[in-house]
Enzyme design. Structure first.
Site, PDB file in Angstrom:
ATOM      1  N   ILE A  37     -61.005 -39.248 -28.826  1.00  0.00           N
ATOM      2  CA  ILE A  37     -59.667 -39.782 -28.544  1.00  0.00           C
ATOM      3  C   ILE A  37     -58.639 -38.714 -28.898  1.00  0.00           C
ATOM      4  CG2 ILE A  37     -60.253 -42.218 -28.814  1.00  0.00           C
ATOM      5  CD1 ILE A  37     -59.127 -42.110 -31.619  1.00  0.00           C
ATOM      6  N   SER A  38     -57.379 -39.004 -28.570  1.00  0.00           N
ATOM      7  CA  SER A  38     -56.311 -38.019 -28.742  1.00  0.00           C
ATOM      8  C   SER A  38     -56.205 -37.544 -30.189  1.00  0.00           C
ATOM      9  CB  SER A  38     -54.975 -38.636 -28.353  1.00  0.00           C
ATOM     10  OG  SER A  38     -55.051 -39.252 -27.105  1.00  0.00           O
TER      11      SER A  38
ATOM     12  N   PHE B 130     -60.048 -42.613 -23.024  1.00  0.00           N
ATOM     13  CA  PHE B 130     -59.026 -42.428 -21.985  1.00  0.00           C
ATOM     14  C   PHE B 130     -58.345 -41.064 -22.123  1.00  0.00           C
ATOM     15  CE2 PHE B 130     -59.177 -47.104 -22.545  1.00  0.00           C
ATOM     16  CZ  PHE B 130     -59.633 -47.422 -21.272  1.00  0.00           C
ATOM     17  N   CYS B 131     -58.189 -40.602 -23.343  1.00  0.00           N
ATOM     18  CA  CYS B 131     -57.501 -39.332 -23.560  1.00  0.00           C
ATOM     19  C   CYS B 131     -58.087 -38.653 -24.779  1.00  0.00           C
ATOM     20  CB  CYS B 131     -56.008 -39.558 -23.774  1.00  0.00           C
ATOM     21  SG  CYS B 131     -55.057 -38.063 -23.997  1.00  0.00           S
ATOM     22  N   PRO B 132     -58.588 -37.427 -24.701  1.00  0.00           N
ATOM     23  CA  PRO B 132     -58.482 -36.543 -23.552  1.00  0.00           C
ATOM     24  C   PRO B 132     -59.503 -36.790 -22.444  1.00  0.00           C
ATOM     25  CG  PRO B 132     -59.560 -35.385 -25.355  1.00  0.00           C
ATOM     26  CD  PRO B 132     -59.156 -36.740 -25.879  1.00  0.00           C
TER      27      PRO B 132
END
Lengths: 76, 379
Positions: free
Chosen positions: B294-295, A13-15
C-alpha cells in the site's frame, strides 16, 4: 543460487501490483523469480505487457479463485 | 519486571505510536510496570509533506521543523543513537554508540529514504524536493528558470504517491505566473502504463494534462541520466532531452533493516492486518518500513500507528488482541497552486477522487499546521 519471492498484492490499489513488482525486481538477482498475486484483472494484461517491453521473462499467468498469479523471471 | 517497549525510529509513525501509548498506558508508566524508549537519528522532527512547497516559496523552512523532544511525550526517553543491529531472536537492539537495549515489544519505524545514487547520473543531473537540500536547490533553479524542456520523472518505489502529479501541476502554475509557460514544455514520465498507480487518479489526470498541455511518457523506468548531454534514458529504451529534470528518486528502507537481515531493500515483511513482522509476535512494523503493498504515506503511517497503539496497549493491559488494520489510506492531492482534491481507500474500498476545489486546497494548507497535533497523537 536463484531465489523466488512472493508478493501478495491483492487489494493493493496504490501503488498497485505492477509498481510493487517493479520495486521488488530491483532487489533480485538475474534468474530469480517473483510470483505476484493480484485481485485486479488488469494486472493479467499490464504485467505481461511491461515484462515484454523491458525484456524480462513471463513464466506463467494463471487465474485462480478471485485473483491472478503471475510469475516473472528477472532476465537482465 | 517492567515490560520494555523499544521504538526504533523517531519519524511520524514512531512518534505517534509513542505518544499514543503514553496515553493508553498512563498508569503502567506511572507505576513503572511499562517503559517506552525511543531511538532516533535527529533532534529535529521534519514535516516531510511540507517539502513540496519549498521550491515554490510557499512555506518557510522553519515551519517544517520542531524539536523532537517537544513533539514526543516527556515520559519517553529519547536517544539520538541510531540502531545498528536488531536481533529478533535475542530481542535486543544494538546502537551505533555501542549500547544494547533489550525489549519485550519492539516497534520498527525506521522509514524510507531517497536513493538518487542508485541510478547512474541522477545525483549530478536531477533536482528533487524529497529532502531539504534538494528542495532548496530546486527553489534556486526555479527562480532563474527562463523556459525550456522540463521532465518530471517518477521512480519506483517512492513515498507520497500523489506528490509527482502535485509537483507537475504546481510547476505548470509556477511557470504561468512567472510568464515563461509559453517557452516551456513539461513532460511527465511514469513507470507503468498510465499516469498514476491509482486508476481513478490516472483517469482524472489525462484530461487535466491535455487541458494544460502537459506531455507524458508512460512505461518509463529510469536507467540513467546524462548530466553532460542533459538526457534521461529509460529501461524501455526511450531517451528524453531536458533543460530541467525534476525527479522523484527511487526509495529504499533503512540500512539497519538489511544489515539485520530483516528484509530486502530495507522493507520488513509484515502481516497486512496485524502489522506484526512475519514470524514474530512481539515485533510491530509501522509506516514506510513495512513491505505491505500500500501507499508509503503519512496517512498510512498514522492509521497503522493507531492500530498498533490499540493492540500493544490491549496486549499489555488485557492480554488480548484489539483490532486489525484495514489498509486505510487518505491523501490530499494538490491540483495546482490554488486547488486540490483528495482520495481515500482501504483493502476493500477502491479510491474515488472528487472534483478539485479551492476549499480542499485550503484544508491541505490547514493540515500543514495541524500535522503537529497528529504527531503528538491528538488528531
Amino acid at each position: 543460487m536463484t531465489d523466488k519471492i512472493k508478493v501478495d498484492a491483492r487489494g493493493a490499489f496504490c501503488p498497485g501490483p505492477l509498481m510493487e513488482m517493479i520495486a521488488a525486481l530491483k532487489h533480485m538477482n538475474v534468474g530469480d523469480e517473483i510470483e505476484i498475486w493480484s485481485s485486479d484483472k488488469g494486472s493479467a494484461k499490464d504485467i505481461p505487457e511491461w515484462v515484454k517491453k523491458v525484456g524480462h521473462e513471463l513464466v506463467s499467468n494463471d487465474e485462480r479463485e478471485g485473483y491472478w498469479s503471475i510469475v516473472v523471471r528477472k532476465a537482465k | 519486571m517492567a515490560k520494555k517497549i523499544v521504538i526504533v525510529g523517531g519519524g511520524l509513525s514512531g512518534t505517534i505510536v509513542a505518544n499514543g501509548l503514553c496515553r493508553q498506558l498512563r498508569e503502567e508508566l506511572s507505576s513503572g510496570s511499562v517503559t517506552i524508549t525511543m531511538l532516533g537519528t535527529s533532534d529535529k522532527h521534519l514535516y516531510q509533506p511540507g517539502l513540496l512547497y519549498i521550491p515554490f516559496g510557499r512555506i518557510r523552512e522553519s515551519e517544517l521543523f520542531r524539536d523532537q523532544r517537544k513533539v514526543l511525550d516527556r515520559r519517553v526517553p529519547y536517544f539520538i543513537d541510531p540502531a545498528a543491529h536488531i536481533d529478533v531472536e535475542k530481542k535486543t537492539v544494538a546502537t551505533k554508540s555501542g549500547k544494547t537495549y533489550a525489549y519485550d515489544f519492539l516497534v520498527v519505524a525506521t522509514g524510507s529514504r531517497i536513493r538518487p545514487d542508485i541510478i547512474p547520473g541522477m545525483e549530478e543531473g536531477a533536482h528533487w524536493f524529497y529532502d531539504l537540500d534538494g528542495a532548496r536547490k530546486m527553489r534556486d533553479t526555479l527562480q532563474g528558470f527562463q523556459g525550456g524542456k522540463v521532465v518530471v520523472n517518477v521512480n519506483a518505489p517512492h513515498k507520497c504517491p500523489v506528490a509527482p502529479l502535485e509537483v507537475t501541476f504546481m510547476l505548470r502554475d509556477f511557470f504561468a505566473a512567472k510568464g515563461v509557460l509559453d517557452k516551456t514544455e513539461i513532460t511527465y514520465t511514469y513507470p507503468i502504463g498510465r499516469l498514476h498507480a491509482l486508476e481513478p487518479v490516472a483517469h482524472w489526470a489525462v484530461p487535466e494534462f491535455e487541458k494544460h498541455g502537459i506531455k507524458s511518457e508512460i512505461f518509463f523506468n529510469t536507467k540513467s541520466v546524462d548530466a553532460g548531454s542533459k538526457t534521461i534514458t529509460s529501461e524501455e529504451g526511450v531517451t528524453l532531452p531536458y533543460d530541467l529534470l525534476v525527479t522523484i528518486p527511487p526509495h529504499t528502507g533503512h540500512q539497519v533493516i538489511t544489515d539485520s537481515d530483516l528484509g530486502k531493500g530495507g522493507w520488513v515483511p509484515t502481516e497486512r492486518n496485524t502489522l506484526l513482522r512475519e514470524g514474530s509476535s512481539d515485533v510491530f512494523v509501522v509506516g514506510d518500513t513495512t513491505n505491505i503493498p500500500i501507499s508509503k504515506a503519512g496517512s498510512t503511517a498514522h492509521f497503522e500507528a493507531d492500530t498498533i497503539i490499540d493492540n500493544l496497549s490491549s496486549l499489555i493491559k488485557e492480554g488480548r488482541w484489539a483490532r486489525n488494520y484495514d489498509g486505510k489510506v487518505f491523501c490530499f492531492v494538490e491540483t495546482g497552486l490554488n486547488s486540490g482534491t483528495y482520495v481515500w481507500f482501504n483493502y476493500t474500498t477502491p479510491p474515488n477522487p472528487g472534483p478539485p476545489s479551492q476549499m480542499i486546497h485550503w484544508f491541505k494548507l490547514a493540515y500543514n499546521r495541524l500535522y503537529w497535533l497528529s504527531a503528538r497523537g491528538l488528531l
